[in-house]
Design a protein around this motif. Sequence first.
Motif, PDB file in Angstrom:
ATOM      1  N   VAL A  66      57.064 -21.951  18.439  1.00 44.37           N
ATOM      2  CA  VAL A  66      56.261 -22.166  17.233  1.00 44.37           C
ATOM      3  C   VAL A  66      56.683 -21.201  16.128  1.00 44.37           C
ATOM      4  CG1 VAL A  66      54.310 -23.209  18.432  1.00 44.37           C
ATOM      5  CG2 VAL A  66      54.359 -20.735  18.094  1.00 44.37           C
ATOM      6  N   GLU A  67      57.380 -20.159  16.502  1.00 45.52           N
ATOM      7  CA  GLU A  67      57.989 -19.219  15.563  1.00 45.52           C
ATOM      8  C   GLU A  67      59.239 -18.651  16.212  1.00 45.52           C
ATOM      9  OE1 GLU A  67      54.445 -17.107  12.929  1.00 45.52           O
ATOM     10  OE2 GLU A  67      55.521 -15.917  14.383  1.00 45.52           O
ATOM     11  N   SER A  68      60.207 -18.313  15.385  1.00 43.11           N
ATOM     12  CA  SER A  68      61.401 -17.646  15.906  1.00 43.11           C
ATOM     13  C   SER A  68      61.978 -16.771  14.813  1.00 43.11           C
ATOM     14  CB  SER A  68      62.444 -18.667  16.382  1.00 43.11           C
ATOM     15  OG  SER A  68      62.856 -19.486  15.312  1.00 43.11           O
ATOM     16  N   SER A  69      62.682 -15.729  15.239  1.00 46.58           N
ATOM     17  CA  SER A  69      63.318 -14.844  14.269  1.00 46.58           C
ATOM     18  C   SER A  69      64.516 -14.162  14.921  1.00 46.58           C
ATOM     19  CB  SER A  69      62.336 -13.789  13.754  1.00 46.58           C
ATOM     20  OG  SER A  69      61.914 -12.937  14.797  1.00 46.58           O
ATOM     21  N   ILE A  70      65.409 -13.722  14.059  1.00 48.03           N
ATOM     22  CA  ILE A  70      66.577 -12.970  14.496  1.00 48.03           C
ATOM     23  C   ILE A  70      66.525 -11.646  13.752  1.00 48.03           C
ATOM     24  CG2 ILE A  70      69.086 -12.901  14.545  1.00 48.03           C
ATOM     25  CD1 ILE A  70      68.972 -16.022  14.389  1.00 48.03           C
ATOM     26  N   ASP A  71      66.489 -10.559  14.505  1.00 45.89           N
ATOM     27  CA  ASP A  71      66.422  -9.224  13.915  1.00 45.89           C
ATOM     28  C   ASP A  71      67.611  -8.433  14.441  1.00 45.89           C
ATOM     29  OD1 ASP A  71      65.665  -6.895  12.652  1.00 45.89           O
ATOM     30  OD2 ASP A  71      64.146  -6.376  14.158  1.00 45.89           O
ATOM     31  N   GLY A  72      68.633  -8.327  13.631  1.00 45.17           N
ATOM     32  CA  GLY A  72      69.857  -7.686  14.103  1.00 45.17           C
ATOM     33  C   GLY A  72      70.472  -8.579  15.153  1.00 45.17           C
ATOM     34  N   TYR A  73      70.584  -8.070  16.364  1.00 47.99           N
ATOM     35  CA  TYR A  73      71.127  -8.867  17.458  1.00 47.99           C
ATOM     36  C   TYR A  73      70.041  -9.496  18.321  1.00 47.99           C
ATOM     37  CZ  TYR A  73      75.573  -6.728  16.289  1.00 47.99           C
ATOM     38  OH  TYR A  73      76.688  -6.329  15.633  1.00 47.99           O
ATOM     39  N   ALA A  74      68.811  -9.001  18.238  1.00 46.14           N
ATOM     40  CA  ALA A  74      67.717  -9.497  19.078  1.00 46.14           C
ATOM     41  C   ALA A  74      67.164 -10.816  18.533  1.00 46.14           C
ATOM     42  CB  ALA A  74      66.599  -8.474  19.164  1.00 46.14           C
ATOM     43  N   VAL A  75      66.788 -11.686  19.451  1.00 46.32           N
ATOM     44  CA  VAL A  75      66.156 -12.964  19.114  1.00 46.32           C
ATOM     45  C   VAL A  75      64.737 -12.925  19.654  1.00 46.32           C
ATOM     46  CG1 VAL A  75      66.186 -15.459  19.526  1.00 46.32           C
ATOM     47  CG2 VAL A  75      68.329 -14.234  19.160  1.00 46.32           C
ATOM     48  N   THR A  76      63.768 -13.347  18.832  1.00 45.39           N
ATOM     49  CA  THR A  76      62.373 -13.372  19.240  1.00 45.39           C
ATOM     50  C   THR A  76      61.828 -14.785  19.048  1.00 45.39           C
ATOM     51  OG1 THR A  76      62.082 -11.056  18.614  1.00 45.39           O
ATOM     52  CG2 THR A  76      60.093 -12.370  18.857  1.00 45.39           C
ATOM     53  N   LEU A  77      61.152 -15.271  20.072  1.00 45.53           N
ATOM     54  CA  LEU A  77      60.523 -16.587  20.044  1.00 45.53           C
ATOM     55  C   LEU A  77      59.051 -16.438  20.377  1.00 45.53           C
ATOM     56  CD1 LEU A  77      63.085 -18.245  22.451  1.00 45.53           C
ATOM     57  CD2 LEU A  77      63.042 -18.592  20.006  1.00 45.53           C
ATOM     58  N   VAL A  78      58.202 -17.243  19.760  1.00 38.99           N
ATOM     59  CA  VAL A  78      56.799 -17.326  20.154  1.00 38.99           C
ATOM     60  C   VAL A  78      56.589 -18.727  20.706  1.00 38.99           C
ATOM     61  CG1 VAL A  78      54.389 -17.262  19.409  1.00 38.99           C
ATOM     62  CG2 VAL A  78      56.037 -15.640  18.441  1.00 38.99           C
ATOM     63  N   ARG A  79      56.093 -18.785  21.942  1.00 37.40           N
ATOM     64  CA  ARG A  79      55.840 -20.059  22.617  1.00 37.40           C
ATOM     65  C   ARG A  79      54.366 -20.144  22.992  1.00 37.40           C
ATOM     66  NH1 ARG A  79      59.955 -22.308  26.112  1.00 37.40           N
ATOM     67  NH2 ARG A  79      58.240 -23.701  26.693  1.00 37.40           N
ATOM     68  N   VAL A  80      53.852 -21.347  23.085  1.00 36.76           N
ATOM     69  CA  VAL A  80      52.501 -21.588  23.572  1.00 36.76           C
ATOM     70  C   VAL A  80      52.610 -22.065  25.014  1.00 36.76           C
ATOM     71  CG1 VAL A  80      50.406 -22.964  23.317  1.00 36.76           C
ATOM     72  CG2 VAL A  80      51.653 -22.208  21.288  1.00 36.76           C
ATOM     73  N   ILE A  81      51.831 -21.443  25.886  1.00 38.81           N
ATOM     74  CA  ILE A  81      51.742 -21.900  27.269  1.00 38.81           C
ATOM     75  C   ILE A  81      50.291 -22.283  27.532  1.00 38.81           C
ATOM     76  CG2 ILE A  81      53.728 -20.588  28.108  1.00 38.81           C
ATOM     77  CD1 ILE A  81      51.739 -18.504  29.223  1.00 38.81           C
ATOM     78  N   ALA A  82      50.088 -23.203  28.460  1.00 42.19           N
ATOM     79  CA  ALA A  82      48.723 -23.653  28.737  1.00 42.19           C
ATOM     80  C   ALA A  82      48.636 -24.226  30.141  1.00 42.19           C
ATOM     81  CB  ALA A  82      48.308 -24.707  27.721  1.00 42.19           C
ATOM     82  N   VAL A  83      47.423 -24.216  30.671  1.00 40.19           N
ATOM     83  CA  VAL A  83      47.129 -24.827  31.971  1.00 40.19           C
ATOM     84  C   VAL A  83      45.809 -25.567  31.868  1.00 40.19           C
ATOM     85  CG1 VAL A  83      48.433 -23.156  33.355  1.00 40.19           C
ATOM     86  CG2 VAL A  83      46.038 -22.704  32.832  1.00 40.19           C
ATOM     87  N   GLU A  84      45.629 -26.529  32.770  1.00 44.06           N
ATOM     88  CA  GLU A  84      44.384 -27.292  32.852  1.00 44.06           C
ATOM     89  C   GLU A  84      43.882 -27.298  34.288  1.00 44.06           C
ATOM     90  OE1 GLU A  84      45.742 -31.134  31.508  1.00 44.06           O
ATOM     91  OE2 GLU A  84      44.735 -30.828  29.590  1.00 44.06           O
ATOM     92  N   VAL A  85      42.573 -27.337  34.436  1.00 39.54           N
ATOM     93  CA  VAL A  85      41.934 -27.471  35.742  1.00 39.54           C
ATOM     94  C   VAL A  85      40.874 -28.549  35.610  1.00 39.54           C
ATOM     95  CG1 VAL A  85      40.403 -26.349  37.418  1.00 39.54           C
ATOM     96  CG2 VAL A  85      42.334 -25.088  36.470  1.00 39.54           C
ATOM     97  N   LEU A  86      40.853 -29.466  36.573  1.00 39.72           N
ATOM     98  CA  LEU A  86      39.793 -30.466  36.635  1.00 39.72           C
ATOM     99  C   LEU A  86      38.816 -30.056  37.719  1.00 39.72           C
ATOM    100  CD1 LEU A  86      41.750 -33.835  36.377  1.00 39.72           C
ATOM    101  CD2 LEU A  86      40.366 -32.727  34.623  1.00 39.72           C
ATOM    102  N   GLU A  87      37.552 -30.003  37.388  1.00 34.91           N
ATOM    103  CA  GLU A  87      36.497 -29.649  38.340  1.00 34.91           C
ATOM    104  C   GLU A  87      35.737 -30.913  38.700  1.00 34.91           C
ATOM    105  OE1 GLU A  87      34.620 -26.535  39.301  1.00 34.91           O
ATOM    106  OE2 GLU A  87      36.512 -25.507  39.020  1.00 34.91           O
TER     107      GLU A  87
END
Length: 176
Positions: A66-87
């Motif tokens: 959902v976001e990414s950037s390059i700072d010098g040589y480092a790469v940064t990513l922002v990801r969304v993770i999710a889980v579901e439970v049915l009761e």
Amino acid sequence: MNRRCGWGAAALLLVTGCASTEDRLADQLQDRLDGLHAGYVHSRSHDPYSTGGHALDGLDRYGYAVESSIDGYAVTLVRVIAVEVLESKFLAPPEEFSLGACVEVTVVPGSGGDGRGSVTTEPVPCPAGMAHDADAMTDAVKDMTTDLEGRSDDVPEPEPDRPVCMSGEVCTEGGG
């Protein structure tokens, strides 16, 4: 710490008060963060020295960040993770619960020789104004958290490729 109930303990749920829905969601979401982190570490083991746009293309091949950037040589990513439970409830329709998190993955390339770089994955607040439906597992995440354990690992040498056994060959590696 594993707080999950096994199938054998399911009958004792009312008596013993096995893991709550919130605990199961938290455990499963931590497992998801761990799996995401392991995937990036594995990916980098095959390409530990790439930087910039080339590294970003390899790390976010399908555009899940959902976001990414390059700072010098480092790469940064922002990801969304999710889980579901049915009761399941007796004589009632099942209830659906979900929990999600935004995680930041920072990849530092190797410098050559034994320095193969590192991968760090940690929970972060989601970017402002972001809809929490970026993860393919859920339509819409109801609750978000940052209460997860981050991970950080040096990038290892890649595992050797396993030989492929063709049908009719004598296979010693479990193929067939």
